[in-house]
Motif scaffolding. Structure first.
Motif, PDB file in Angstrom:
ATOM      1  N   ARG A 133     -59.601 -18.815  63.594  1.00 48.76           N
ATOM      2  CA  ARG A 133     -59.098 -19.549  62.499  1.00 48.76           C
ATOM      3  C   ARG A 133     -57.373 -19.674  62.589  1.00 48.76           C
ATOM      4  O   ARG A 133     -56.920 -20.771  62.594  1.00 48.76           O
ATOM      5  CB  ARG A 133     -59.276 -19.156  60.883  1.00 48.76           C
ATOM      6  N   GLN A 134     -56.753 -18.664  62.995  1.00 50.64           N
ATOM      7  CA  GLN A 134     -55.452 -18.608  63.276  1.00 50.64           C
ATOM      8  C   GLN A 134     -55.004 -19.645  64.537  1.00 50.64           C
ATOM      9  O   GLN A 134     -54.152 -20.123  64.559  1.00 50.64           O
ATOM     10  CB  GLN A 134     -54.990 -17.276  63.253  1.00 50.64           C
ATOM     11  N   THR A 135     -56.039 -19.253  65.495  1.00 49.70           N
ATOM     12  CA  THR A 135     -55.571 -20.009  66.775  1.00 49.70           C
ATOM     13  C   THR A 135     -55.795 -21.730  66.447  1.00 49.70           C
ATOM     14  O   THR A 135     -55.336 -22.337  66.992  1.00 49.70           O
ATOM     15  CB  THR A 135     -56.643 -19.565  67.945  1.00 49.70           C
ATOM     16  N   GLN A 140     -53.645 -27.018  65.536  1.00 52.70           N
ATOM     17  CA  GLN A 140     -53.287 -28.161  64.659  1.00 52.70           C
ATOM     18  C   GLN A 140     -51.846 -28.366  64.639  1.00 52.70           C
ATOM     19  O   GLN A 140     -51.532 -29.623  64.053  1.00 52.70           O
ATOM     20  CB  GLN A 140     -53.827 -27.875  63.278  1.00 52.70           C
ATOM     21  N   LEU A 141     -51.052 -27.392  64.696  1.00 49.66           N
ATOM     22  CA  LEU A 141     -49.737 -27.498  64.477  1.00 49.66           C
ATOM     23  C   LEU A 141     -48.901 -27.914  66.086  1.00 49.66           C
ATOM     24  O   LEU A 141     -47.535 -28.279  65.785  1.00 49.66           O
ATOM     25  CB  LEU A 141     -48.986 -26.250  63.968  1.00 49.66           C
ATOM     26  N   ARG A 142     -49.785 -28.121  66.907  1.00 54.01           N
ATOM     27  CA  ARG A 142     -49.000 -28.646  68.193  1.00 54.01           C
ATOM     28  C   ARG A 142     -48.267 -29.725  68.123  1.00 54.01           C
ATOM     29  O   ARG A 142     -47.081 -30.001  68.920  1.00 54.01           O
ATOM     30  CB  ARG A 142     -50.197 -28.745  69.353  1.00 54.01           C
ATOM     31  N   GLN A 143     -48.348 -30.844  67.341  1.00 59.14           N
ATOM     32  CA  GLN A 143     -47.798 -31.972  67.145  1.00 59.14           C
ATOM     33  C   GLN A 143     -46.668 -32.072  65.918  1.00 59.14           C
ATOM     34  O   GLN A 143     -45.815 -32.657  65.872  1.00 59.14           O
ATOM     35  CB  GLN A 143     -48.588 -33.151  66.814  1.00 59.14           C
ATOM     36  N   GLN A 144     -46.361 -30.574  65.743  1.00 59.24           N
ATOM     37  CA  GLN A 144     -45.419 -30.576  64.453  1.00 59.24           C
ATOM     38  C   GLN A 144     -43.903 -29.948  65.191  1.00 59.24           C
ATOM     39  O   GLN A 144     -43.924 -29.882  66.267  1.00 59.24           O
ATOM     40  CB  GLN A 144     -45.915 -29.262  63.505  1.00 59.24           C
ATOM     41  N   PRO A 146     -40.655 -28.157  66.534  1.00 60.08           N
ATOM     42  CA  PRO A 146     -40.649 -26.724  66.858  1.00 60.08           C
ATOM     43  C   PRO A 146     -40.525 -25.611  65.690  1.00 60.08           C
ATOM     44  O   PRO A 146     -41.063 -24.571  65.597  1.00 60.08           O
ATOM     45  CB  PRO A 146     -39.745 -26.668  67.788  1.00 60.08           C
ATOM     46  N   ALA A 147     -39.505 -26.108  64.811  1.00 54.90           N
ATOM     47  CA  ALA A 147     -39.275 -25.179  63.673  1.00 54.90           C
ATOM     48  C   ALA A 147     -40.572 -24.893  62.774  1.00 54.90           C
ATOM     49  O   ALA A 147     -40.788 -23.688  62.419  1.00 54.90           O
ATOM     50  CB  ALA A 147     -38.341 -25.876  62.972  1.00 54.90           C
ATOM     51  N   ALA A 148     -41.357 -25.935  62.704  1.00 52.59           N
ATOM     52  CA  ALA A 148     -42.724 -25.557  61.740  1.00 52.59           C
ATOM     53  C   ALA A 148     -43.456 -24.896  62.351  1.00 52.59           C
ATOM     54  O   ALA A 148     -44.079 -23.658  61.959  1.00 52.59           O
ATOM     55  CB  ALA A 148     -43.182 -26.729  61.284  1.00 52.59           C
ATOM     56  N   LYS A 149     -43.664 -24.886  64.066  1.00 53.95           N
ATOM     57  CA  LYS A 149     -44.537 -24.050  64.792  1.00 53.95           C
ATOM     58  C   LYS A 149     -44.026 -22.456  64.775  1.00 53.95           C
ATOM     59  O   LYS A 149     -44.619 -21.568  64.582  1.00 53.95           O
ATOM     60  CB  LYS A 149     -44.732 -24.594  66.196  1.00 53.95           C
ATOM     61  N   LEU A 150     -42.809 -22.479  64.830  1.00 56.86           N
ATOM     62  CA  LEU A 150     -41.920 -20.780  64.898  1.00 56.86           C
ATOM     63  C   LEU A 150     -42.124 -20.472  63.370  1.00 56.86           C
ATOM     64  O   LEU A 150     -42.340 -19.123  63.298  1.00 56.86           O
ATOM     65  CB  LEU A 150     -40.586 -21.111  65.282  1.00 56.86           C
ATOM     66  N   ALA A 151     -41.752 -21.220  62.280  1.00 59.99           N
ATOM     67  CA  ALA A 151     -42.172 -20.643  60.981  1.00 59.99           C
ATOM     68  C   ALA A 151     -43.462 -19.959  60.874  1.00 59.99           C
ATOM     69  O   ALA A 151     -43.797 -19.183  60.135  1.00 59.99           O
ATOM     70  CB  ALA A 151     -41.892 -21.693  59.963  1.00 59.99           C
ATOM     71  N   ASN A 152     -44.509 -20.693  61.367  1.00 55.20           N
ATOM     72  CA  ASN A 152     -45.943 -20.527  61.290  1.00 55.20           C
ATOM     73  C   ASN A 152     -46.084 -19.219  61.987  1.00 55.20           C
ATOM     74  O   ASN A 152     -46.738 -18.365  61.381  1.00 55.20           O
ATOM     75  CB  ASN A 152     -46.727 -21.390  61.821  1.00 55.20           C
ATOM     76  N   ILE A 153     -45.596 -18.898  63.025  1.00 53.15           N
ATOM     77  CA  ILE A 153     -46.054 -17.504  63.793  1.00 53.15           C
ATOM     78  C   ILE A 153     -45.240 -16.398  63.041  1.00 53.15           C
ATOM     79  O   ILE A 153     -45.700 -15.262  62.831  1.00 53.15           O
ATOM     80  CB  ILE A 153     -45.248 -17.370  65.258  1.00 53.15           C
ATOM     81  N   ASP A 181     -43.716 -18.280  73.637  1.00 50.56           N
ATOM     82  CA  ASP A 181     -45.035 -18.776  73.954  1.00 50.56           C
ATOM     83  C   ASP A 181     -46.199 -18.825  72.768  1.00 50.56           C
ATOM     84  O   ASP A 181     -47.100 -19.692  72.795  1.00 50.56           O
ATOM     85  CB  ASP A 181     -45.325 -17.328  74.890  1.00 50.56           C
ATOM     86  N   LEU A 182     -46.085 -17.989  71.899  1.00 49.56           N
ATOM     87  CA  LEU A 182     -47.007 -17.845  70.611  1.00 49.56           C
ATOM     88  C   LEU A 182     -46.932 -19.415  69.862  1.00 49.56           C
ATOM     89  O   LEU A 182     -47.894 -19.848  69.553  1.00 49.56           O
ATOM     90  CB  LEU A 182     -46.546 -16.678  69.736  1.00 49.56           C
ATOM     91  N   ALA A 183     -45.720 -19.728  69.670  1.00 46.66           N
ATOM     92  CA  ALA A 183     -45.466 -20.927  69.135  1.00 46.66           C
ATOM     93  C   ALA A 183     -45.588 -22.119  69.980  1.00 46.66           C
ATOM     94  O   ALA A 183     -45.511 -23.483  69.631  1.00 46.66           O
ATOM     95  CB  ALA A 183     -43.945 -21.252  68.452  1.00 46.66           C
TER      96      ALA A 183
END
Length: 227
Positions: A133-135, A140-144, A146-153, A181-183
């Protein structure tokens, strides 16, 4: 290690019977690794499951002649289960990011225990689904932005492994390259976002320890789109 401590320290064993926990303790082996030491190597056959007693590790894979970080794991988590469940060579490396203490259980004994304790088997499936689910959330965040993706990590790491302190939650101060890499962003983007979050006072780097203090976890979660 007392059996009740094992159940408290590792979520996987929280549903296991006391007899199962006692048995696992009796057959477990403990290991210490320094920072930057490879623990398991890609393409090696899986012969054990490893449980993190202390420290941090990263899971990485070779891709296009470079190393890509796929996951970062901390105290209480485990790795190596996939290689023994499907009886295939490991698909990733695991490397110590800090000094690490691990507990290992051989593949044969771990599989035997899963057959004997259905609750442990079910709990393992739950945790593997949680990882999936985390993956999916990261995809799902790939189109968000960069700040949103890093904040999620950062939010995911603090929820899983964060150590509460008086004015926030502490996690390992992870290199921008690994966070990138993670984000699924560039290291340059990761560095700029971390600098901005530091400027806002949402995160603080320790001057004497390799830790990152997240002072505004709620705002980070909002930035990640968690609310």
């Amino acid at each position: 290690m007392p059996s009740d401590t094992l159940s408290d320290r590792f979520p996987l064993f929280s549903a296991a019977s006391p007899e199962t926990v006692e048995w696992l303790l009796s057959v477990a082996t403990h290991h210490d690794y320094p920072a930057d030491r490879a623990i398991v190597m890609e393409d090696a056959w899986g012969n054990a499951v490893y449980f993190i007693e202390s420290g941090w590790v990263k899971v990485r894979r070779h891709a296009d002649e470079r190393l890509v970080t796929l996951a970062i794991l901390g105290k209480g988590d485990f790795f190596g289960e996939m290689a023994i469940l499907d009886e295939s060579p490991r698909s990733t490396d695991v490397v110590a990011m800090t000094a690490v203490t691990l507990m290992s259980i051989s593949a044969q004994r771990f599989i035997q225990t899963l057959f004997k304790d259905s609750q442990l088997h079910h709990r393992l499936l739950q945790l593997m689904v949680q990882r999936l689910r985390q993956t999916n959330l990261r995809l799902q965040l790939r189109q968000q932005p960069p700040a949103a993706k890093l904040a999620n990590i950062l939010t995911t790491l603090q929820e899983a492994y964060g150590a509460p302190v008086e004015d926030g939650v502490e996690i390992l101060d992870i290199a921008p390259k690994d966070l990138a890499d993670l984000a699924d962003i560039t290291p340059e983007e990761a560095s700029k976002i971390l600098a901005k979050l530091t400027e806002k006072g949402w995160i603080v780097r320790s001057s004497d320890r390799p830790v990152l203090r997240l002072k505004n976890t709620r705002q980070l979660a909002h930035l990640a789109g968690r609310f």
